[in-house]
Design an enzyme around this catalytic site. Structure first.
Site, short mmCIF file in Angstrom:
data_model
loop_
_atom_site.label_atom_id
_atom_site.label_comp_id
_atom_site.label_asym_id
_atom_site.label_seq_id
_atom_site.Cartn_x
_atom_site.Cartn_y
_atom_site.Cartn_z
N GLY A 40 37.91 39.04 46.75
CA GLY A 40 38.56 40.31 46.43
C GLY A 40 39.17 40.33 45.04
CG HIS A 95 48.11 36.66 43.49
ND1 HIS A 95 48.35 38.02 43.48
CD2 HIS A 95 46.79 36.53 43.19
CE1 HIS A 95 47.23 38.67 43.20
NE2 HIS A 95 46.27 37.79 43.02
CG HIS A 151 45.33 37.06 38.44
ND1 HIS A 151 44.08 37.49 38.04
CD2 HIS A 151 45.48 37.47 39.73
CE1 HIS A 151 43.51 38.14 39.04
NE2 HIS A 151 44.32 38.14 40.08
CG ASP A 200 50.78 42.36 42.03
OD1 ASP A 200 49.85 41.56 41.91
OD2 ASP A 200 50.61 43.57 42.35
CG HIS A 237 39.97 37.06 28.75
ND1 HIS A 237 40.45 38.13 29.49
CD2 HIS A 237 38.72 36.80 29.22
CE1 HIS A 237 39.52 38.49 30.36
NE2 HIS A 237 38.46 37.70 30.21
CB CYS A 284 43.83 41.03 27.24
SG CYS A 284 43.02 39.43 27.47
#
Ligand code: AMP
Ligand code: ZN
Length: 115
Positions: free
Chosen positions: A93, A102, A100, A30, A46, A7
């Site tokens: 993990g 990846h 999000h 990243d 969020h 955020c």
């Protein structure tokens, strides 16, 4: 969310290397890349993680995948391929509690790449 790193990135309070942005979605590099191309694609809204996604978010989640499609083409990894990973909860993990995706590519990815 006040203490959420992502955020803060959305608000510009923490710097990021943006690769895509619109009213609902942000994508940035990243900070600790696991592959030559490692982009995080996030909703500006969020949401803690995949378990918190609601029916009202269906459009947003679909749009995130379409955005990943666009970014993959923009970064020229669509021919060689890429991987999309969403971690959710302790065993995955998941470190950042803001949903999000990846996007990983730019090399032949091994069986274990993130998490
Ligand atoms: P996960 O383990 O799925 O929660 O992944 C969180 C990812 O966020 C990790 O790959 C981190 O390297 C990345 N990350 C954490 N803080 C930042 C930041 N300030 N800018 C960019 N990426 C970040
Ligand atoms: Zn957040």
């Amino acid at each position: 969310m006040e203490d959420c790193v992502f955020c803060k990135i959305i608000k510009g309070e923490i710097p990021s290397e943006k690769v895509y942005e619109d009213e609902e979605i942000l994508a940035f590099k990243d900070i600790n890349p696991a592959a030559p191309i490692h982009i995080l694609v996030i909703p500006k809204k969020h949401i803690n993680n995949l378990l918190e996604v609601k029916d009202e978010d269906n459009y947003l989640i679909g749009k995130i995948y379409k955005t990943i499609n666009k970014i993959a083409k923009d970064l020229n990894i669509e021919k060689d391929g890429f991987r999309v990973i969403v971690n959710c909860g302790k065993d995955s993990g998941q470190e950042v509690m803001h949903l999000h995706f990846h996007l990983l590519g730019g090399k032949k990815l091994g069986a274990k790449i993130i998490g």
